[in-house]
Design an enzyme around this catalytic site. Structure first.
Site, PDB file in Angstrom:
ATOM      1  N   GLY A  25       6.157  38.681  20.465  1.00  0.00           N
ATOM      2  CA  GLY A  25       6.648  37.493  19.779  1.00  0.00           C
ATOM      3  C   GLY A  25       6.201  36.251  20.496  1.00  0.00           C
ATOM      4  O   GLY A  25       5.551  36.306  21.548  1.00  0.00           O
ATOM      5  N   GLY A  27       7.170  31.682  20.960  1.00  0.00           N
ATOM      6  CA  GLY A  27       8.057  30.559  20.713  1.00  0.00           C
ATOM      7  C   GLY A  27       7.406  29.289  21.186  1.00  0.00           C
ATOM      8  O   GLY A  27       6.226  29.268  21.583  1.00  0.00           O
ATOM      9  N   GLY A  28       8.172  28.216  21.175  1.00  0.00           N
ATOM     10  CA  GLY A  28       7.609  26.923  21.530  1.00  0.00           C
ATOM     11  C   GLY A  28       7.169  26.830  22.973  1.00  0.00           C
ATOM     12  O   GLY A  28       6.273  26.057  23.306  1.00  0.00           O
ATOM     13  N   MET A  29       7.789  27.625  23.849  1.00  0.00           N
ATOM     14  CA  MET A  29       7.486  27.503  25.266  1.00  0.00           C
ATOM     15  C   MET A  29       6.616  28.624  25.808  1.00  0.00           C
ATOM     16  O   MET A  29       6.089  28.515  26.905  1.00  0.00           O
ATOM     17  CB  MET A  29       8.792  27.471  26.076  1.00  0.00           C
ATOM     18  N   VAL A  32       5.674  36.309  24.378  1.00  0.00           N
ATOM     19  CA  VAL A  32       6.289  37.499  24.954  1.00  0.00           C
ATOM     20  C   VAL A  32       5.393  38.703  24.685  1.00  0.00           C
ATOM     21  O   VAL A  32       4.985  38.949  23.537  1.00  0.00           O
ATOM     22  CB  VAL A  32       7.694  37.742  24.375  1.00  0.00           C
ATOM     23  N   LYS A  46       7.629  37.255  29.409  1.00  0.00           N
ATOM     24  CA  LYS A  46       7.478  35.961  28.741  1.00  0.00           C
ATOM     25  C   LYS A  46       6.580  35.086  29.608  1.00  0.00           C
ATOM     26  O   LYS A  46       6.900  34.797  30.768  1.00  0.00           O
ATOM     27  CB  LYS A  46       8.828  35.295  28.543  1.00  0.00           C
ATOM     28  N   ASP A 140      21.676  29.780  21.353  1.00  0.00           N
ATOM     29  CA  ASP A 140      20.754  30.135  20.279  1.00  0.00           C
ATOM     30  C   ASP A 140      20.979  31.584  19.865  1.00  0.00           C
ATOM     31  O   ASP A 140      20.049  32.372  19.755  1.00  0.00           O
ATOM     32  CB  ASP A 140      19.305  29.920  20.704  1.00  0.00           C
TER      33      ASP A 140
END
Length: 755
Positions: A25, A27-29, A32, A46, A140
């Site tokens: 996966g 994400g913005g940062m 993974v 990550k 979250d």
């Protein structure tokens, strides 16, 4: 091939010894990956995007988040197993949990019901309990952050999002979370959310799991945010008793939402299969709205939905649409950029004795109590013939030590007394010293060890080292030692210095005879004293002619024959704390001399770790230069200021874990309960305080004692644990209460130490 700062990760690359496999996966940062170690262990790695690897502010925040993430560990969370925030490309690895996300399961197979839904709800409550106990708010909690493993759900995605919040903002503000699953306070005051925010998100998530629809679902993040803040949730199709529970979780007022302990009980009452009928009684504590029954929903039945314009209508029954208001201005709270990411936020509790401590746990552990224990008080004052000789000194390390079914306490007018840990009955006392005696050295193999100075009127008198039969208080042996030096138990005997302090001597614990002697000398000087760390004998030496100049030499003494080996030269004011990872640990004050209050409000700038083999000294800066009396407890350094401020710093990197302003002055050093994961303190007047070890939040506190004795102003308090009861000393009074805060103080009068 290792990663460089120009890439965020690639299949086949190596990160921290883990070979990256398939992409799990992004994400913005960061991204993974599934990673594997040389032994085949699988982890989720990550890897931070390259643009953030060059940002030092981001790295600083990322270090703090890694430290916080390591504290989160439980059966329903994915624990951090490795990380390197200082790598060229920062990364973090967590346990790999094979399983699909809740979002994937619901979207492809339909909502959950019955036992599946109950298992999910209970697992999420337990996960949040572990997260909140570690001092963290997830912020979250959403379906894509819940993995559905075979043995229960796992909450994932911790670690870097708070670092996102530290970036320079170009708009009004920045929210952290995913709008349909955020709480109202995340929009209104994102930096001030508490654990109650995750309860709101839990309510939204369970509605989604039970129906396939979100309770707040506008056509844009702005509209969704407005619904979260101002409109009632859409709960079509949510059956009782879950509907009533969800309504309470989704209350706009954080203080009105149920706590995790209550939710655990409510979720346990959810039915194993099917749904409540109109006549079904809701779970305890939940009022069921009459006549609200939704259509069937199960793992094989997915509720379809159709969206048109600003309204969402769920098909299959229920039929209540929701009108979404179109506003030109929805408030400054929504004029922000929304970042869909998880975040850590330290929390604290304001719980006092008015709120039962059991509410902080899902199932409060049953305390282990001494047989027949009841709350008690006992006097540690014995009258003497010439009261003019009685004096107290706040430099005296008074208090008790534990030994089996009894505690052994120092006092005024005697040297040591044995007190039954269950009843507070004083079995015997030894000595007639009129001054406040030092705390006993310890108890070992049925013998109590201590030291006193019988002739207090003669400043030239020697100190007496003694060993007493623990059952009777009768002397086993006594001998003279230097009056100006310490004595301490080590694994092979008692370490002391004879009169004149020119030698170290190891005393046989059974006979009181010499085992060995070794000269007290070093490169720094010959003014030496004894030190025992983790059962190992050491010596510290400074210049005898001018002990305020030069350095402090640390000697390691061979327990078998006393051979001295000089390990290192330390600053004069380095304060020994204990041992971490087999290495002696010292605290280094910011100033060369005590700044204020005889060092009790000293600021500490670093920790010093000494390699016991090579003598190499590693300096670890302490974030924030914490102030106060410093203590090492289970790998954490706690500084306690006279005004009641308590600061916790980690020993591995010196990072600040939390700081709590307790408003309780003159606190003792802390002791930790493994059963309740709490820290306990006593103050000079007998007030007890329990703090959450992970957050510093107040779990409970008590009133002061009715009368702690005449020495309360002069003597520092102390606290220890005997099984799961607290034994504290304040002034001339010892007292005992349960560590879970139940029956926090006895109302009986102190038992005189006179038999």
């Amino acid at each position: 091939m290792p990663l460089s700062a120009g890439e965020s990760g690639a299949v086949g690359a190596s990160v921290g010894g883990y070979v990256l496999g398939e992409r799990l996966g992004s994400g913005g940062m960061g991204i993974v990956y599934l990673g594997s170690s040389a032994s085949g262990r699988q982890v989720a790695v990550k890897v931070v995007h390259a643009q953030y690897a060059q940002d030092e502010e981001f790295r600083t925040r990322f270090r703090q988040e890694v430290a916080a993430a390591r504290r989160v560990s439980g059966a329903f969370t994915a624990s951090v197993v490795d990380a390197d925030p200082d790598a060229e490309v920062p990364w973090m690895a967590t346990l790999y949990v094979p399983g699909r996300t809740l979002a994937d399961i619901v979207s492809k197979e339909g909502p959950l019901a019955g036992r599946e839904l109950r298992t999910l709800a209970l697992g999420l409550v337990e996960a949040l309990r572990d997260i909140h106990r570690a001092g963290v708010v997830h912020r979250d909690l959403k379906p894509s952050n819940v993995l559905m493993a075979e043995d229960g759900p796992r909450v994932i995605d911790f670690g870097i999002s708070r670092a996102v919040d530290s970036q320079t903002l170009t708009v009004t503000g920045r929210l952290i979370g995913t709008p349909p699953f955020m709480s109202p306070e995340q929009f209104a005051a994102p930096r001030d959310v508490t654990a109650a925010s995750d309860v709101f998100s839990l309510g939204s998530l369970l509605v989604y799991a039970a129906t396939g629809n979100r309770p707040f679902d506008g056509e844009s993040p702005y509209m969704t945010g407005y619904q979260v803040m101002h409109e009632a949730p859409a709960l079509d199709g949510v059956r009782e008793p879950l509907r009533s529970i969800a309504e309470r979780c989704l209350d706009k007022d954080p203080g009105a939402r149920p706590e995790l302990a209550e939710l655990y009980g409510l979720f346990r009452a959810l039915p194993d299969a099917g749904a409540a009928t109109p006549g079904t009684v809701a779970a305890p504590g939940v009022v069921s709205p009459p006549g609200v029954v939704g259509p069937p929903a199960g793992p094989g039945h997915r509720r379809a939905s159709r969206r048109s314009g600003g309204a969402t209508t769920a098909t299959g029954g229920g039929g209540r649409g929701r009108r979404v208001r179109r506003l030109v201005v929805v408030g400054a709270a929504l004029a922000v950029t929304v970042v869909c990411a998880s975040v850590y936020h330290l929390v604290s509790s304001s719980r006092t004795t008015d709120d039962p401590p059991a509410a902080d746990a899902l199932a409060s552990p049953t305390p282990a109590l001494p047989t027949g224990w009841q709350p008690w008080q006992a006097s540690l004052f014995r009258p003497v013939k010439d009261e003019s000789l009685i004096f107290n000194a706040d430099s005296v390390d008074s208090g008790c030590v534990s030994g089996g079914s009894a505690v052994y306490c120092s006092g005024t007018g005697f040297t040591v007394a044995r007190i039954d840990a269950a009843s507070g009955h004083v079995d015997w006392r030894f000595g007639s010293s009129p001054q406040s005696a030092e705390r006993p050295l310890g108890v070992r193999d049925g013998i109590v060890y201590g030291a006193d100075q019988p002739n207090v009127t003669d400043v030239q008198s020697t100190q007496r080292l003694f060993a007493l039969d623990a059952k009777t208080g009768k002397p086993v042996w006594t001998r003279e030692i230097d009056a100006g030096r310490s004595a301490a138990l080590f694994d092979g005997g008692v370490l002391a210095m004879p009169d004149g302090a020119r030698e170290f001597v190891a005393v046989d614990a059974r006979t009181g005879k010499d085992m060995w002697r070794t000269p007290a000398t070093s490169s720094a000087g010959t003014a030496c004293d004894v030190l025992v760390l983790d059962g190992v004998p050491y010596g510290t030496c400074v210049d005898a002619d001018d002990p305020t100049q030069g350095s402090n030499a640390l000697l390691r003494l061979d327990p078998a024959d006393g051979t001295a080996r000089e390990l290192a030269e330390l600053p004069l004011n380095a304060l020994p704390l204990g041992v971490v990872g087999g290495q002696p640990l010292f605290a280094l004050p910011r100033q060369a001399e005590w700044e204020s209050n005889d060092g009790r409000d000293e600021a500490y700038k670093a920790l010093l770790r000494v390699d016991p083999t090579s003598g190499a000294v590693v300096e670890i800066p302490l974030a924030g230069a914490p102030r106060g009396t410093v203590t090492l407890v289970d790998g954490v350094v706690y500084c306690v200021r006279p005004d009641g401020t308590v600061t916790a710093n980690g020993v591995s990197d010196g990072a600040r874990l939390w700081q709590a302003g307790t408003q309780v002055e003159n606190l003792s050093a802390p002791v930790r309960s493994a059963t309740y994961d709490e820290l306990y303190f006593a103050n000079r007047y007998g007030r007890l305080l329990a703090l959450d070890r992970g957050t510093g939040g107040v779990r409970w506190s008590t009133d002061k004692l009715d009368d702690a004795g005449t020495s309360a102003e002069d003597k520092f308090p102390s606290v220890l644990l005997v099984k799961d009861v607290i034994v504290a000393v304040a002034g001339d009074t010892a007292f005992s209460v349960r560590a879970d805060g139940v029956a926090v103080r006895t109302s009986t009068a102190p038992t005189p130490a006179s038999n």
